[in-house]
Write a protein that holds these residues in place. Sequence first.
Motif, PDB file in Angstrom:
ATOM      1  N   PRO A  37       1.011  -1.141   0.393  1.00 37.59           N
ATOM      2  CA  PRO A  37      -0.032   0.088   0.329  1.00 37.59           C
ATOM      3  C   PRO A  37       0.857   1.137  -0.160  1.00 37.59           C
ATOM      4  CG  PRO A  37      -1.221  -1.548   1.402  1.00 37.59           C
ATOM      5  CD  PRO A  37       0.588  -2.103   0.490  1.00 37.59           C
ATOM      6  N   ILE A  38       2.033   1.561   0.841  1.00 41.03           N
ATOM      7  CA  ILE A  38       2.756   2.571   0.738  1.00 41.03           C
ATOM      8  C   ILE A  38       4.205   1.366   0.081  1.00 41.03           C
ATOM      9  CG2 ILE A  38       4.362   4.159   1.771  1.00 41.03           C
ATOM     10  CD1 ILE A  38       1.338   4.528   2.837  1.00 41.03           C
ATOM     11  N   HIS A  39       4.390   1.632  -0.668  1.00 37.06           N
ATOM     12  CA  HIS A  39       5.476   1.924  -1.565  1.00 37.06           C
ATOM     13  C   HIS A  39       6.299   2.985  -2.626  1.00 37.06           C
ATOM     14  CE1 HIS A  39       7.956  -1.198  -4.933  1.00 37.06           C
ATOM     15  NE2 HIS A  39       8.697  -0.388  -4.252  1.00 37.06           N
ATOM     16  N   LEU A  40       7.463   3.587  -1.779  1.00 41.28           N
ATOM     17  CA  LEU A  40       8.071   4.684  -2.026  1.00 41.28           C
ATOM     18  C   LEU A  40       9.593   4.357  -2.261  1.00 41.28           C
ATOM     19  CD1 LEU A  40       7.746   7.173   0.839  1.00 41.28           C
ATOM     20  CD2 LEU A  40       6.093   6.473  -1.064  1.00 41.28           C
ATOM     21  N   LEU A  41      10.130   5.125  -3.163  1.00 43.66           N
ATOM     22  CA  LEU A  41      11.643   4.851  -3.328  1.00 43.66           C
ATOM     23  C   LEU A  41      12.791   6.525  -3.176  1.00 43.66           C
ATOM     24  CD1 LEU A  41      11.066   3.802  -7.258  1.00 43.66           C
ATOM     25  CD2 LEU A  41      11.475   2.175  -5.312  1.00 43.66           C
ATOM     26  N   VAL A  42      13.629   5.844  -2.183  1.00 40.86           N
ATOM     27  CA  VAL A  42      14.006   7.305  -1.775  1.00 40.86           C
ATOM     28  C   VAL A  42      15.909   7.384  -2.761  1.00 40.86           C
ATOM     29  CG1 VAL A  42      16.168   8.569  -0.595  1.00 40.86           C
ATOM     30  CG2 VAL A  42      13.895   7.204   0.496  1.00 40.86           C
ATOM     31  N   LEU A  43      16.167   8.359  -3.909  1.00 36.81           N
ATOM     32  CA  LEU A  43      17.143   8.313  -4.447  1.00 36.81           C
ATOM     33  C   LEU A  43      17.871   8.912  -4.257  1.00 36.81           C
ATOM     34  CD1 LEU A  43      13.799   7.756  -6.279  1.00 36.81           C
ATOM     35  CD2 LEU A  43      15.989   6.632  -7.712  1.00 36.81           C
ATOM     36  N   PRO A  44      19.182   8.696  -4.714  1.00 38.92           N
ATOM     37  CA  PRO A  44      20.004   9.660  -4.270  1.00 38.92           C
ATOM     38  C   PRO A  44      20.380  10.924  -6.364  1.00 38.92           C
ATOM     39  CG  PRO A  44      21.149   7.849  -5.081  1.00 38.92           C
ATOM     40  CD  PRO A  44      20.418   7.411  -4.773  1.00 38.92           C
ATOM     41  N   PHE A  45      20.430  12.522  -6.263  1.00 36.84           N
ATOM     42  CA  PHE A  45      20.197  12.777  -7.580  1.00 36.84           C
ATOM     43  C   PHE A  45      21.659  12.390  -8.100  1.00 36.84           C
ATOM     44  CE2 PHE A  45      18.074  16.199  -4.955  1.00 36.84           C
ATOM     45  CZ  PHE A  45      17.071  16.195  -6.031  1.00 36.84           C
ATOM     46  N   GLU A  46      22.338  11.962  -7.744  1.00 39.00           N
ATOM     47  CA  GLU A  46      23.521  11.297  -8.363  1.00 39.00           C
ATOM     48  C   GLU A  46      23.516  10.659  -8.830  1.00 39.00           C
ATOM     49  OE1 GLU A  46      26.969  11.766  -5.661  1.00 39.00           O
ATOM     50  OE2 GLU A  46      28.059  10.090  -7.089  1.00 39.00           O
ATOM     51  N   HIS A  47      23.998   9.602 -10.224  1.00 39.41           N
ATOM     52  CA  HIS A  47      23.338   8.694 -10.633  1.00 39.41           C
ATOM     53  C   HIS A  47      24.358   7.244 -10.424  1.00 39.41           C
ATOM     54  CE1 HIS A  47      22.131   5.705 -13.676  1.00 39.41           C
ATOM     55  NE2 HIS A  47      23.569   5.615 -13.833  1.00 39.41           N
ATOM     56  N   VAL A  48      24.533   6.536  -9.454  1.00 41.29           N
ATOM     57  CA  VAL A  48      25.500   5.700  -9.046  1.00 41.29           C
ATOM     58  C   VAL A  48      24.031   4.154  -8.942  1.00 41.29           C
ATOM     59  CG1 VAL A  48      26.202   3.998  -7.008  1.00 41.29           C
ATOM     60  CG2 VAL A  48      25.859   7.591  -7.356  1.00 41.29           C
ATOM     61  N   THR A  49      24.584   3.369  -9.912  1.00 45.69           N
ATOM     62  CA  THR A  49      24.275   2.458 -10.147  1.00 45.69           C
ATOM     63  C   THR A  49      24.504   1.115  -8.907  1.00 45.69           C
ATOM     64  OG1 THR A  49      25.140   2.329 -12.231  1.00 45.69           O
ATOM     65  CG2 THR A  49      23.686  -0.274 -11.748  1.00 45.69           C
ATOM     66  N   TYR A  50      26.020   1.103  -8.558  1.00 50.21           N
ATOM     67  CA  TYR A  50      26.075  -0.335  -7.556  1.00 50.21           C
ATOM     68  C   TYR A  50      26.610   0.848  -5.408  1.00 50.21           C
ATOM     69  CZ  TYR A  50      24.864  -2.794 -11.225  1.00 50.21           C
ATOM     70  OH  TYR A  50      24.170  -3.413 -12.031  1.00 50.21           O
ATOM     71  N   LEU A  51      26.067   0.108  -4.937  1.00 50.82           N
ATOM     72  CA  LEU A  51      27.330   0.052  -4.123  1.00 50.82           C
ATOM     73  C   LEU A  51      28.700   0.040  -4.102  1.00 50.82           C
ATOM     74  CD1 LEU A  51      24.374  -1.601  -1.308  1.00 50.82           C
ATOM     75  CD2 LEU A  51      25.458   0.572  -1.017  1.00 50.82           C
ATOM     76  N   GLU A  52      28.767  -1.311  -4.426  1.00 53.19           N
ATOM     77  CA  GLU A  52      30.419  -1.525  -5.013  1.00 53.19           C
ATOM     78  C   GLU A  52      30.697   0.261  -5.926  1.00 53.19           C
ATOM     79  OE1 GLU A  52      32.235  -4.010  -4.727  1.00 53.19           O
ATOM     80  OE2 GLU A  52      31.197  -4.988  -3.506  1.00 53.19           O
ATOM     81  N   SER A  53      29.755   0.896  -6.810  1.00 53.24           N
ATOM     82  CA  SER A  53      30.636   2.119  -6.937  1.00 53.24           C
ATOM     83  C   SER A  53      31.093   2.804  -5.909  1.00 53.24           C
ATOM     84  CB  SER A  53      29.936   3.000  -8.424  1.00 53.24           C
ATOM     85  OG  SER A  53      29.029   1.239  -8.626  1.00 53.24           O
ATOM     86  N   PHE A  54      30.507   2.908  -5.117  1.00 57.15           N
ATOM     87  CA  PHE A  54      30.632   4.012  -2.973  1.00 57.15           C
ATOM     88  C   PHE A  54      31.994   4.482  -3.258  1.00 57.15           C
ATOM     89  CE2 PHE A  54      25.749   4.999  -3.386  1.00 57.15           C
ATOM     90  CZ  PHE A  54      25.831   6.087  -3.223  1.00 57.15           C
ATOM     91  N   THR A  55      31.937   5.360  -3.255  1.00 58.51           N
ATOM     92  CA  THR A  55      33.703   5.323  -2.580  1.00 58.51           C
ATOM     93  C   THR A  55      33.405   6.049  -0.783  1.00 58.51           C
ATOM     94  OG1 THR A  55      34.608   7.566  -3.653  1.00 58.51           O
ATOM     95  CG2 THR A  55      35.685   5.865  -4.469  1.00 58.51           C
ATOM     96  N   GLN A  56      34.279   6.284  -0.188  1.00 57.02           N
ATOM     97  CA  GLN A  56      33.964   5.801   1.449  1.00 57.02           C
ATOM     98  C   GLN A  56      33.170   7.253   1.557  1.00 57.02           C
ATOM     99  OE1 GLN A  56      34.735   3.098   3.009  1.00 57.02           O
ATOM    100  NE2 GLN A  56      33.945   3.892   4.635  1.00 57.02           N
ATOM    101  N   ASP A  57      33.916   7.857   0.236  1.00 57.44           N
ATOM    102  CA  ASP A  57      33.571   9.482   0.921  1.00 57.44           C
ATOM    103  C   ASP A  57      32.122   9.900   0.902  1.00 57.44           C
ATOM    104  OD1 ASP A  57      34.435   9.229  -1.867  1.00 57.44           O
ATOM    105  OD2 ASP A  57      34.166  11.622  -2.148  1.00 57.44           O
ATOM    106  N   ARG A  58      31.141   8.815   0.103  1.00 55.24           N
ATOM    107  CA  ARG A  58      30.225   8.486   0.107  1.00 55.24           C
ATOM    108  C   ARG A  58      28.971   8.206   0.865  1.00 55.24           C
ATOM    109  NH1 ARG A  58      29.607  12.543  -1.891  1.00 55.24           N
ATOM    110  NH2 ARG A  58      27.441  12.571  -3.446  1.00 55.24           N
ATOM    111  N   GLU A  59      29.926   7.673   1.965  1.00 55.77           N
ATOM    112  CA  GLU A  59      29.362   7.603   3.135  1.00 55.77           C
ATOM    113  C   GLU A  59      28.171   8.048   3.833  1.00 55.77           C
ATOM    114  OE1 GLU A  59      32.206   5.781   6.391  1.00 55.77           O
ATOM    115  OE2 GLU A  59      31.300   6.937   7.464  1.00 55.77           O
ATOM    116  N   ALA A  60      27.883   9.734   3.578  1.00 56.23           N
ATOM    117  CA  ALA A  60      27.423  10.138   4.249  1.00 56.23           C
ATOM    118  C   ALA A  60      26.173  10.210   3.523  1.00 56.23           C
ATOM    119  CB  ALA A  60      27.651  11.894   4.765  1.00 56.23           C
ATOM    120  N   LEU A  61      26.033  10.523   2.148  1.00 58.54           N
ATOM    121  CA  LEU A  61      25.146   9.854   1.679  1.00 58.54           C
ATOM    122  C   LEU A  61      24.332   8.726   1.482  1.00 58.54           C
ATOM    123  CD1 LEU A  61      22.929  11.782  -0.670  1.00 58.54           C
ATOM    124  CD2 LEU A  61      25.133  10.473  -2.881  1.00 58.54           C
TER     125      LEU A  61
END
Length: 114
Positions: A37-61
């Motif tokens: 009944p409730i189905h939301l998507l939370v997205l970063p404006f930044e285009h990133v496909t995988y958690l694997e692509s995140f470097t440590q400095d994106r931890e805050a995002l």
Amino acid sequence: MAEECIFCKIGRRKIPGDLIYSDDQAFVIRDISPKAPIHLLVLPFEHVTYLESFTQDREALLGHMMLVAREMARREGLTESGYRLVINQGSDSGQEVPHLHLHVLGGRDLGSMG
Ligand code: 5GP
Ligand code: ZN
């Protein structure tokens, strides 16, 4: 050239999509094909496909996305009844859209994952 996936286009308001929340880092839309009944998507404006692509400095995002999910769950009245947060990653998960997003599901008994 900058990535232009469907969620990037919604975030940049190039195609219609109801942003029910946005700030300087992330935005929230309702899933077009809700699984609860409730189905939301939370997205970063930044285009990133995988958690694997995140470097440590994106931890805050990533932390920020969790806090936005919590706030949206509050607004949708899910805090007491509970909800589920899901991030699909890669083919075995059935990830359809290659732009990292956090699903917020609630409003019914979602069953156990076991
Ligand atoms: P995934 O399987 O990649 O984790 O989830 C993608 C989700 O995005 C699916 O639940 C699907 O229903 C949703 N979706 C796909 N295209 C659109 C769209 O254009 N607008 C919205 N609001 N949701 C979409
Ligand atoms: Zn994108």
